[in-house]
Structures are given as structure tokens and as C-alpha cells.
Scaffold this active site. Structure first.
Site, mmCIF file in Angstrom:
data_model
loop_
_atom_site.group_PDB
_atom_site.id
_atom_site.type_symbol
_atom_site.label_atom_id
_atom_site.label_comp_id
_atom_site.label_asym_id
_atom_site.label_seq_id
_atom_site.Cartn_x
_atom_site.Cartn_y
_atom_site.Cartn_z
ATOM 1 N N PHE A 107 0.816 -1.219 0.000
ATOM 2 C CA PHE A 107 0.000 0.000 0.000
ATOM 3 C C PHE A 107 0.848 1.268 0.000
ATOM 4 O O PHE A 107 0.353 2.342 -0.316
ATOM 5 C CB PHE A 107 -0.961 0.004 1.198
ATOM 6 C CG PHE A 107 -0.376 0.545 2.469
ATOM 7 C CD1 PHE A 107 0.458 -0.216 3.249
ATOM 8 C CD2 PHE A 107 -0.649 1.849 2.869
ATOM 9 C CE1 PHE A 107 1.014 0.294 4.415
ATOM 10 C CE2 PHE A 107 -0.107 2.368 4.033
ATOM 11 C CZ PHE A 107 0.730 1.589 4.810
ATOM 12 N N LYS A 108 2.117 1.148 0.322
ATOM 13 C CA LYS A 108 2.962 2.348 0.358
ATOM 14 C C LYS A 108 3.084 3.003 -1.024
ATOM 15 O O LYS A 108 3.366 4.195 -1.111
ATOM 16 C CB LYS A 108 4.330 2.004 0.927
ATOM 17 C CG LYS A 108 4.210 1.646 2.406
ATOM 18 C CD LYS A 108 5.515 1.449 3.099
ATOM 19 C CE LYS A 108 5.334 1.297 4.598
ATOM 20 N NZ LYS A 108 4.720 -0.009 4.989
ATOM 21 N N ASP A 109 2.827 2.242 -2.083
ATOM 22 C CA ASP A 109 2.840 2.823 -3.433
ATOM 23 C C ASP A 109 1.851 3.973 -3.577
ATOM 24 O O ASP A 109 2.094 4.921 -4.321
ATOM 25 C CB ASP A 109 2.457 1.760 -4.477
ATOM 26 C CG ASP A 109 3.556 0.735 -4.703
ATOM 27 O OD1 ASP A 109 4.742 1.086 -4.570
ATOM 28 O OD2 ASP A 109 3.220 -0.421 -5.017
ATOM 29 N N LEU A 112 3.596 6.971 -2.091
ATOM 30 C CA LEU A 112 4.920 7.290 -2.637
ATOM 31 C C LEU A 112 4.885 7.621 -4.120
ATOM 32 O O LEU A 112 5.661 8.458 -4.589
ATOM 33 C CB LEU A 112 5.899 6.156 -2.337
ATOM 34 C CG LEU A 112 6.350 6.199 -0.862
ATOM 35 C CD1 LEU A 112 7.030 4.911 -0.448
ATOM 36 C CD2 LEU A 112 7.273 7.386 -0.611
#
Ligand SMILES: *Cc1c(COP(=O)(O)O)cnc(C)c1O
Length: 462
Positions: A107-109, A112
Site C-alpha cells: 500500500f505504500k505505493d 509514494l
């Protein structure tokens, strides 16, 4: 919109001024001076990119290109579907919000990818360049590299502990061939990598000369980007804006769930934010009993992206909890530094759970395996170990008549070993990742030596 420090002793700043920075000068974190309110009826039927643009514009009022940047970021081509974060219904009233279909399958995409485009825009406008220096044990560094690859004016130096990431994660990072991405495998642990980053940053002259920046989880733009999918998930799980929804959130540094707190503060009808930790249960302890006690060292678990000894974004929530009084936050953190803990249980600020709208629980290795198995056999859906922690605790607190949305934070393919332990078979692998581990890899093996690292950055910056 102005941003103020959680420790109350730094000048107020605009969004584009805090974008490239880490901490406020007084050591606090920047937060908006107040939470903007939204019109749910207007937002309900927007596409993801339009929703992002509408919500982010409440926080970002000094980047004229914001709308284009949101459109460029949230494309079906990058996130696998036009919904960006599709809702998967397991049974009526029980859903997974799929946040991990971006380039690195975590989920960090979502945050970021936006950050990469915002950085590039601001740097090129100011005719500047920057060097991003970070340490990673897996998901964050990978998502940062995929967000910054090929971006003008940005170089990434990412430290990772040699031989300690999963083969899949290693292949994801080290197979990048972009000239602006530098993978440095450090002979040491993740803590050694973090120490190196600290040492380089402690050299103020070097830091200024080479414009060393970070993309860590305290970056406000990351939080703001994560607020969007709470709205998206809410609209997908309900028919009208009078319903309430609960969200179950696997939690490490308190970034993801804090975004849920922000969404609720903006007017999203959230019933409960259900906080799930793994064996590293600093936050579960706080929400259950009011005591915040940091650990000396995080334990290594099978949901490694939640292995934390203290939660870096928690300070933002604390600021709200004590009535947005920076002096009080400062005093509590002073106690934390001195004693390793503070206790709010008997304080007027600590309202007993669930009055705060948070409930919390902890999930262990065996809970994780059992939940992966249960979800697979009942719903023919394979979930990753972090998502399993969230589902496990979410189901404990599920209430009849209240839709439960569990945030899916990574895909199972990233954590094959745990999936095999749970299901006795390999995880499903999206087509574009077949053969990933066989691609040529590029990384430099280095000693944990800050002077060497500085010279390396110097050499690559000319
Ligand atoms: C980072 C991460 C988490 C924890 O998110 P926080 O914002 O640190 O609470 C959970 N699951 C996965 C897969 C992650 O990569």
C-alpha cells in the site's frame, strides 16, 4: 492551509515548504492547523484521481499543478484497475479494500507514487536537485525506489541489510536498472542501516551541501495521500452518506491508521478505527490501557513491515488527544525519553476506548496463519500476513449492521514463506512478476561505515 508543529515551537509553514523536509525545527511533526471539512455528496461519485485531487486540494493550496499531478499518479496503468483501490466483498458487510496493486504490491505505493511526482514538480520549479537517503527492511525502500526511478533532479541511495530481505523483495529492488537509483547492501542489520542514515544526517554541512532528504513515514504528503482511500472505501461499501463504516488497519508506524483519523476528522462517517498490531504491540497497549511504553528493540515477526519499537506518526495523534497543545506533547515526550514510557490512563485527556473511536487488538504468528487459512477456505481469497493481522482483529470487533472494511496492505506473493506455512502452497503471482528473481540484479555491498557512504554519495553526485 498552514502547518504547525506538534511541539508548538516552530514557525507555521505552507505545504510546499514542508514537502521536502522531515521534522519541524523544534523536533516535532507538521500537522495542518485545523482539519478541513468536506462535502460527501459532492465526493461520492468521483473517480479515484478526481477524489484525490478534491481531497488533496484541501491540504495543498500552493501547488498549482496538483490536479495534473493527481491524474498522472492515479492511473489504471500504474495501479492495475480504474478503481485504483477496488473493494472486494468477502460476504455481505465484510470487505477488503485492495491497496496493494501498485508497482511494488504494497500500500505504500499509493502515497509514494504521488510523492515522486510532487517532488519532481517542486524540484524542477525551484531548479534544485536532491539526494534521498533511506534505510529499508523491505516495503518502504522498494516503494520509494519505484516512485523515484527516472525522476529528474532526484537520486536515491537506499540502504538495506545484506541477506535479510525476502528473495522477492530483494529482486524487486536490486533489479531496477535506473541510473538514479543506488542500492547499497550493508553488512549488518536494519538498525545498522538506520544508524548510518542518522550519522550522515548528523553532519549538517554535508547534509546541506548534498541536499540530503528523506521519504520516511512522517512526511505529511504521505499521510494526506492515504486519507483518500478511506473515502473511496467508504463510498464503495455504502449506498448513502448516513451510514457508518468501521475500518480494520494493520499498523506499524501509525501512518495508515492516522490517515483514517484525519478522514474522520474531515467528516467521514467512521464508526471505529480498529487498530491491529502484531507481537510488537506498543500501540495495542496504549489504546487498551492508556500507557505508551516504547521497546528497546522490535521483535522479528512474520508480518515484518509492522515490526516497530515505537510508532513515528503517533505523535500526531497525541497532539489531537491532548487538545492540540504543543507544550503538553513536549512534556509527554520528555517523560518518554527519560522513563521509556508515559501513562495517560488517569489523565482527563485519555478518554476510555471506545469513546475515542479507536479499538485495538494484537495478532500473533499462529493467529496470522489461522486467518490466512480461514479466509482462503471460506472466501477463496489469499491474503498476506499483514492483512491477516488486520482481518483477525477486525473480526473480533465486528458489529452487526456495521460494514467492516479491512485494509489489504500487501499481496501474498511478497511473503511466500508464511503463505506456504499457512496453506501448504505457493502464493499466487501476478503475471508481470513471473521470473522476477531471475532478472539481473544491481547492488553494491558496503561496510557499515558512514565516511565511506558520504564519499559514495559525493562521487555519484557530480
Ligand atoms: C508499512 C506497512 C504496514 C504498516 O503501516 P504503518 O503506516 O506503518 O502503520 C502494514 N502492512 C504493510 C504491508 C506495510 O508495508
Amino acid at each position: 492551509m498552514q502547518y504547525v508543529s506538534t511541539r508548538g515551537n516552530a514557525p507555521a509553514r505552507r505545504f510546499s515548504e514542508i514537502l521536502l523536509e522531515g521534522l519541524a525545527p523544534d523536533g516535532g511533526l507538521y500537522v495542518p492547523e485545523s482539519f478541513p471539512k468536506v462535502d460527501l455528496a459532492f465526493l461520492r461519485n468521483l473517480s479515484y484521481a478526481d477524489l484525490a485531487s478534491a481531497i488533496l486540494s484541501k491540504f495543498v493550496d500552493d501547488i498549482p499543478d496538483l490536479e495534473n499531478i493527481a491524474q498522472k499518479t492515479y492511473q489504471a496503468r500504474v495501479f492495475g484497475s480504474a478503481d485504483i483501490t477496488p473493494l472486494k466483498t468477502l460476504e455481505p458487510g465484510l470487505h477488503l479494500l485492495a491497496l496493494s496493486n501498485g508497482p511494488t504490491l504494497a500500500f505504500k505505493d499509493i502515497a509514494l507514487q504521488l510523492l515522486g511526482n510532487l517532488f519532481e514538480f517542486v524540484l524542477s520549479k525551484n531548479k534544485q536537485a536532491m539526494n534521498i537517503l533511506g534505510a529499508t527492511s523491505g516495503d518502504t525502500g522498494t516503494a520509494a525506489e519505484y516512485a523515484m526511478r527516472g525522476k529528474k533532479g532526484i537520486r536515491v541511495f537506499m540502504l538495506s541489510p545484506h541477506g535479510r530481505m525476502s528473495p522477492f523483495q530483494r529482486a524487486q529492488m536490486y533489479s531496477l536498472q535506473d541510473a538514479n537509483i543506488h542500492n547499497l547492501a550493508v553488512k549488518g542489520t536494519f538498525d545498522d542501516c538506520q544508524d548510518l542514515v542518522k550519522k550522515v544526517n548528523a553532519d549538517a554541512a554535508f547534509k546541506a551541501k548534498y541536499r540530503i532528504g528523506a521519504v520516511n513515514s512522517i512526511n505529511w504528503a504521505r499521510v494526506a495521500a492515504q486519507v483518500v482511500y478511506y473515502f473511496k472505501g467508504y463510498f464503495a461499501a455504502t449506498r448513502t452518506n448516513s451510514e457508518k463504516v468501521s475500518f480494520a488497519v494493520p499498523t506499524g508506524n501509525f501512518g495508515n491508521i492516522y490517515a483514517g483519523h484525519v478522514a474522520r476528522s474531515m467528516g467521514l462517517p467512521v464508526r471505529r478505527l480498529i487498530l491491529a498490531t502484531n507481537e510488537n504491540n506498543v500501540l495495542e497497549e496504549f489504546f487498551a490501557a492508556g500507557k505508551y511504553r516504547v521497546r528497546k528493540k522490535a521483535r522479528e515477526t512474520s508480518s515484518p513491515s509492522m515490526d516497530i519499537s515505537k510508532a513515528s506518526n503517533f505523535e500526531r495523534y497525541l497532539f489531537d488527544l491532548v487538545g492540540r497543545d504543543g507544550a503538553r506533547v513536549k512534556e509527554l515526550l520528555r517523560r518518554l525519553d527519560a522513563d521509556g514510557e508515559f501513562d495517560l490512563a488517569s489523565s482527563a485527556f485519555y478518554r476510555k476506548v471506545p469513546d475515542t473511536g479507536f479499538v485495538a487488538g494484537k495478532s500473533s504468528h499462529s493467529d496470522r496463519l489461522a486467518t490466512i487459512k480461514q479466509v482462503f477456505s471460506r472466501y477463496e481469497t489469499m491474503i498476506d500476513p499483514h492483512t491477516a493481522d488486520g482481518v483477525r482483529v477486525g473480526l473480533q470487533y465486528r458489529e452487526p449492521g456495521v460494514p467492516l472494511v479491512c485494509l489489504e496492505t500487501a499481496l501474498p506473493v511478497k511473503f511466500a514463506q508464511t503463505i506456504r506455512a499457512a496453506l501448504g502452497r505457493d502464493p499466487e503471482r501476478p503475471a508481470e512478476f513471473v521470473g522476477l528473481e531471475k532478472r539481473p540484479q544491481r547492488c553494491e555491498l558496503i561496510e557499515p561505515d558512514a565516511d565511506f557512504l558520504k564519499r559514495y554519495i559525493e562521487k555519484k553526485s557530480t
